[in-house]
Design a protein around this motif. Structure first.
Motif, PDB file in Angstrom:
ATOM      1  N   PRO A 267     126.440 -62.902 -20.638  1.00 33.06           N
ATOM      2  CA  PRO A 267     126.259 -64.459 -20.836  1.00 33.06           C
ATOM      3  C   PRO A 267     126.493 -64.906 -19.766  1.00 33.06           C
ATOM      4  CG  PRO A 267     127.434 -63.296 -22.513  1.00 33.06           C
ATOM      5  CD  PRO A 267     127.241 -62.065 -21.394  1.00 33.06           C
TER       6      PRO A 267
ATOM      7  N   ALA B  54     125.337 -62.773 -14.447  1.00 34.57           N
ATOM      8  CA  ALA B  54     124.566 -63.642 -15.562  1.00 34.57           C
ATOM      9  C   ALA B  54     123.289 -64.012 -14.929  1.00 34.57           C
ATOM     10  CB  ALA B  54     125.556 -64.696 -16.053  1.00 34.57           C
TER      11      ALA B  54
ATOM     12  N   HIS C  97     118.999 -67.014 -19.279  1.00 34.41           N
ATOM     13  CA  HIS C  97     119.398 -66.097 -20.330  1.00 34.41           C
ATOM     14  C   HIS C  97     121.016 -66.535 -20.605  1.00 34.41           C
ATOM     15  CE1 HIS C  97     115.684 -63.988 -20.034  1.00 34.41           C
ATOM     16  NE2 HIS C  97     116.030 -63.652 -18.977  1.00 34.41           N
ATOM     17  N   LEU C  98     121.062 -67.859 -21.112  1.00 33.07           N
ATOM     18  CA  LEU C  98     122.650 -68.316 -21.254  1.00 33.07           C
ATOM     19  C   LEU C  98     123.299 -67.248 -22.113  1.00 33.07           C
ATOM     20  CD1 LEU C  98     121.746 -71.886 -22.498  1.00 33.07           C
ATOM     21  CD2 LEU C  98     122.242 -71.023 -20.285  1.00 33.07           C
ATOM     22  N   LEU C  99     122.783 -66.664 -23.198  1.00 33.50           N
ATOM     23  CA  LEU C  99     124.002 -65.789 -23.850  1.00 33.50           C
ATOM     24  C   LEU C  99     123.547 -64.256 -23.505  1.00 33.50           C
ATOM     25  CD1 LEU C  99     124.138 -67.642 -27.193  1.00 33.50           C
ATOM     26  CD2 LEU C  99     125.747 -67.521 -25.387  1.00 33.50           C
ATOM     27  N   GLY C 100     122.954 -63.907 -22.437  1.00 38.94           N
ATOM     28  CA  GLY C 100     122.738 -62.556 -22.055  1.00 38.94           C
ATOM     29  C   GLY C 100     121.478 -61.907 -22.410  1.00 38.94           C
ATOM     30  N   THR C 101     121.250 -60.684 -22.375  1.00 42.43           N
ATOM     31  CA  THR C 101     120.221 -60.063 -23.127  1.00 42.43           C
ATOM     32  C   THR C 101     120.862 -58.898 -23.641  1.00 42.43           C
ATOM     33  OG1 THR C 101     119.691 -58.861 -20.770  1.00 42.43           O
ATOM     34  CG2 THR C 101     118.325 -60.751 -21.380  1.00 42.43           C
TER      35      THR C 101
ATOM     36  N   ASP D 125     116.202 -61.344 -25.061  1.00 45.41           N
ATOM     37  CA  ASP D 125     116.981 -62.664 -24.829  1.00 45.41           C
ATOM     38  C   ASP D 125     117.922 -62.817 -26.097  1.00 45.41           C
ATOM     39  OD1 ASP D 125     117.860 -65.398 -23.234  1.00 45.41           O
ATOM     40  OD2 ASP D 125     117.308 -65.857 -25.370  1.00 45.41           O
TER      41      ASP D 125
ATOM     42  N   PHE E 174     120.319 -65.173 -27.201  1.00 40.55           N
ATOM     43  CA  PHE E 174     119.951 -66.281 -28.035  1.00 40.55           C
ATOM     44  C   PHE E 174     118.800 -66.688 -28.578  1.00 40.55           C
ATOM     45  CE2 PHE E 174     118.801 -71.021 -28.037  1.00 40.55           C
ATOM     46  CZ  PHE E 174     119.705 -71.290 -28.639  1.00 40.55           C
TER      47      PHE E 174
ATOM     48  N   TRP F  68     128.693 -58.919 -26.261  1.00 35.32           N
ATOM     49  CA  TRP F  68     127.989 -60.010 -26.590  1.00 35.32           C
ATOM     50  C   TRP F  68     126.887 -59.777 -27.449  1.00 35.32           C
ATOM     51  CZ3 TRP F  68     128.030 -58.016 -21.661  1.00 35.32           C
ATOM     52  CH2 TRP F  68     126.875 -57.575 -21.051  1.00 35.32           C
TER      53      TRP F  68
ATOM     54  N   LEU G 158     127.704 -62.182 -31.105  1.00 33.57           N
ATOM     55  CA  LEU G 158     126.998 -63.479 -31.561  1.00 33.57           C
ATOM     56  C   LEU G 158     126.351 -63.375 -33.076  1.00 33.57           C
ATOM     57  CD1 LEU G 158     126.359 -66.207 -30.700  1.00 33.57           C
ATOM     58  CD2 LEU G 158     124.205 -65.214 -29.753  1.00 33.57           C
TER      59      LEU G 158
END
Length: 333
Positions: free
Chosen positions: A60, A82, A86-90, A96, A98, A295, A299
């Motif tokens: 993230p 980061a 990809h705000l919350l990572g992969t 992706d 998110f 992450w 999530l």
């Protein structure tokens, strides 16, 4: 079906307590996120390959981690940073996180609400008929319900899925069909078998509650008066017994929505959902690398927790507001 007194009580308890407001805010947020998932998602949730230059998942935004690889016989450490896209990572296959999170909300909520409605349609008529007629009818119908209760919900669900198989249902996505979200999946994959199985697992609770209400209501004066005027049993059931049984059924429905969301997540975690766009599936995908890339699982786990909490908070509010037997000291406990 709901009197003015009940509506007033609902409004009063909602104003006086913070918890139902919080539950409503969380649930509405989740529903809106699920409805507008194609507009909120930043990438196609099914597309893979979003990796760093070294072939590792992106963390993230604001985080980084170190990985090791062998080059020319030596162990080389590489820092994976980061990616702003990809705000919350992969995840570990380069999808992706998110985007899969917002799409996963669709599956959880659709299964939760659909299975609850289906369970009500099965269980409520079953229970009302058993309670109203009593005697052998009651004994025969409720023995069927008792048999269903003898099996743990998850075990029964797995057995039924083994019999019927996994049958995802593809529902066209209107937002994508209207051209408002290009590049997104054109259909919503709903685990049809899981929805039906969840309803078959929990319908018995609606039957038991409806039976209890019918047992008490059949001796009420207005029911006896209706029958004395020659009103048929069907008309009494639909016109008097069912409308006056709605309150506890609504309260039970809110509880069962949360139960089904957890059941669907459990089945998806075990690989029996029929769709990969599920919070439970995402948790399973990240469990082996939870210590290094948490992450991926955290999530969707947070999504499940917040959704279940929001539904339970609303269920407690409805119970407190609709139950006439609760005194003021018990409300909000």
């Amino acid at each position: 079906m709901i009197s003015d007194r009940v509506r007033t009580n609902l409004a009063r308890t909602f104003r006086e307590s913070l918890l139902p407001k919080l539950g409503m805010l969380l649930l509405v947020s989740m529903v809106l996120m699920a409805v507008f998932a194609p507009l909120l998602a930043t990438h196609d949730p099914t597309r893979t390959g979003y990796f760093s230059e070294g072939g590792n998942p992106h963390p993230p935004v604001g985080f980084e981690y170190t990985t090791q690889s062998a080059e020319d016989g030596e162990i080389v450490e590489q820092t994976v940073e980061a990616d702003a896209d990809h705000l919350l990572g992969t995840n570990n296959v380069g999808q992706d996180v998110f985007s899969r999170f917002v799409y996963g909300a669709r599956v959880s909520l659709l299964v939760g609400f659909s299975a609850t409605i289906l369970a009500m349609l099965i269980g409520v008529p079953f229970g009302i008929v058993a309670g109203y007629f009593g005697g052998r009818v009651d004994d025969a119908l409720m023995r069927v319900a008792d048999t269903m209760l003898a099996f743990p919900a998850l075990v029964l669900a797995l057995a039924l899925i083994g019999v019927f198989g996994e049958s995802p249902i593809l529902i066209p996505d209107p937002i994508v069909l209207l051209g408002l979200a290009e590049g997104m999946p054109p259909a919503i994959p709903i685990p049809g078998t899981v929805t039906i199985v969840a309803a078959l697992v929990i319908w018995v609770w609606f039957a038991r509650v409806a039976r209890g209400e019918a047992l008490s209501l059949r001796n009420e004066e207005y029911v006896k008066a209706a029958k004395s005027f020659g009103t048929s049993d069907a008309e009494v059931l639909l016109g008097h017994v069912l409308p006056n049984s709605v309150t506890p059924i609504i309260v039970l429905a809110t509880i069962q929505i949360a139960v089904i969301i957890l059941l669907e997540a459990s089945l998806a975690y075990l690989g029996f959902s029929g769709t990969t766009l599920s919070w439970g599936y995402e948790i399973e995908r990240g469990q082996d690398i939870l210590r290094t890339r948490p992450w991926i699982s955290i999530l969707p786990g947070v999504g499940i927790v917040l959704t279940v909490i929001s539904v339970n908070l609303l269920g407690d509010w409805l119970r407190d507001a609709l139950d006439p037997n609760m005194d003021e000291g018990q409300r909000g406990a």
